[in-house]
Design a protein around this motif. Structure first.
Motif, short mmCIF file in Angstrom:
data_model
loop_
_atom_site.label_atom_id
_atom_site.label_comp_id
_atom_site.label_asym_id
_atom_site.label_seq_id
_atom_site.Cartn_x
_atom_site.Cartn_y
_atom_site.Cartn_z
N VAL A 121 0.84 -1.20 0.00
CA VAL A 121 0.00 0.00 0.00
C VAL A 121 0.87 1.25 0.00
N ILE A 122 1.91 1.25 0.83
CA ILE A 122 2.81 2.41 0.88
C ILE A 122 3.49 2.60 -0.46
N ARG A 123 3.92 1.52 -1.07
CA ARG A 123 4.57 1.61 -2.37
C ARG A 123 3.62 2.18 -3.42
N ALA A 124 2.36 1.85 -3.33
CA ALA A 124 1.39 2.33 -4.31
C ALA A 124 1.08 3.81 -4.13
N TYR A 125 1.10 4.30 -2.88
CA TYR A 125 0.71 5.67 -2.60
C TYR A 125 1.87 6.57 -2.18
N VAL A 126 3.11 6.18 -2.42
CA VAL A 126 4.26 6.93 -1.94
C VAL A 126 4.32 8.33 -2.54
N VAL A 127 3.96 8.50 -3.78
CA VAL A 127 4.01 9.82 -4.41
C VAL A 127 2.98 10.74 -3.77
N LYS A 128 1.78 10.25 -3.57
CA LYS A 128 0.74 11.07 -2.94
C LYS A 128 1.11 11.42 -1.51
N ILE A 129 1.69 10.48 -0.78
CA ILE A 129 2.10 10.73 0.59
C ILE A 129 3.16 11.82 0.64
N PHE A 130 4.19 11.73 -0.19
CA PHE A 130 5.25 12.74 -0.20
C PHE A 130 4.73 14.09 -0.67
N ASP A 131 3.82 14.10 -1.64
CA ASP A 131 3.23 15.37 -2.07
C ASP A 131 2.50 16.03 -0.92
N GLU A 132 1.77 15.26 -0.17
CA GLU A 132 1.00 15.81 0.94
C GLU A 132 1.91 16.28 2.08
N VAL A 133 2.95 15.54 2.37
CA VAL A 133 3.85 15.89 3.48
C VAL A 133 4.67 17.12 3.14
N PHE A 134 5.15 17.21 1.93
CA PHE A 134 6.07 18.28 1.56
C PHE A 134 5.43 19.39 0.74
N LYS A 135 4.11 19.53 0.78
CA LYS A 135 3.47 20.56 -0.04
C LYS A 135 3.80 21.97 0.44
N ASP A 136 4.06 22.17 1.73
CA ASP A 136 4.41 23.49 2.25
C ASP A 136 5.82 23.90 1.83
N LEU A 137 6.68 22.94 1.54
CA LEU A 137 8.07 23.25 1.18
C LEU A 137 8.23 23.56 -0.30
N SER A 138 7.19 23.35 -1.09
CA SER A 138 7.32 23.49 -2.53
C SER A 138 7.47 24.94 -2.96
N HIS A 139 7.02 25.93 -2.18
CA HIS A 139 7.10 27.33 -2.59
C HIS A 139 8.37 28.02 -2.09
N ARG A 140 9.20 27.35 -1.31
CA ARG A 140 10.43 27.96 -0.79
C ARG A 140 11.53 27.90 -1.84
N PRO A 141 12.41 28.91 -1.87
CA PRO A 141 13.52 28.89 -2.83
C PRO A 141 14.56 27.85 -2.46
N VAL A 142 15.36 27.48 -3.42
CA VAL A 142 16.38 26.45 -3.24
C VAL A 142 17.42 26.89 -2.22
N GLU A 143 17.74 28.18 -2.17
CA GLU A 143 18.76 28.67 -1.24
C GLU A 143 18.36 28.39 0.21
N HIS A 144 17.08 28.34 0.49
CA HIS A 144 16.63 28.08 1.84
C HIS A 144 17.04 26.68 2.33
N PHE A 145 17.08 25.71 1.42
CA PHE A 145 17.44 24.35 1.77
C PHE A 145 18.95 24.17 1.92
N ASN A 146 19.73 24.99 1.26
CA ASN A 146 21.19 24.88 1.31
C ASN A 146 21.78 25.45 2.60
N SER A 147 21.09 26.32 3.28
CA SER A 147 21.66 26.93 4.48
C SER A 147 21.35 26.16 5.74
#
Length: 120
Positions: free
Chosen positions: A94-120
């Motif tokens: 089940v996890i293998r089937a829904y892994v993309v949806k799970i990660f999209d839901e978990v990391f949706k708030d991080l999608s609008h941050r710039p790349v420089e924010h992750f490097n620091s």
């Protein structure tokens, strides 16, 4: 394409020896290994091996009955079956089937941050 290629593939020497077509088997062996190769000897070896197999071959039911005396056969089989059942009922499928949806839901708030924010 593979079907068309199958038309041009020669029959195996083992098949030809089994059917009694020894000259064709010799020809195919010489095509595979070159004209200097001793194709007659190779066909004789194949023929002898096939004869040994025919003589030693017992009925399949006798072989199945004797599996109990061969733990090197049944132990790995039972281990594989057990692990397959554990995997099936553990929820990994089940996890293998829904892994993309799970990660999209978990990391949706991080999608609008710039790349420089992750490097620091």
């Amino acid at each position: 394409m593979a079907f068309i290629a199958c038309i041009f593939v020669p029959e195996s020497p083992i098949f030809l020896v089994k059917k009694g077509r020894l000259e064709e088997a010799e020809h195919n062996v010489s095509r595979a290994f070159g004209p200097e190769y001793d194709s007659k000897m190779e066909v004789m070896i194949i023929s002898d091996n096939l004869e040994e197999l025919r003589e030693s071959k017992s009925r399949k039911s006798d072989y199945i009955k004797s599996i109990k005396t061969h733990p090197e056969i049944y132990k790995p089989f039972f281990i594989i079956v057990f692990l397959s059942l554990v995997q099936q009922f553990s929820g990994v499928s089940v996890i293998r089937a829904y892994v993309v949806k799970i990660f999209d839901e978990v990391f949706k708030d991080l999608s609008h941050r710039p790349v420089e924010h992750f490097n620091s």
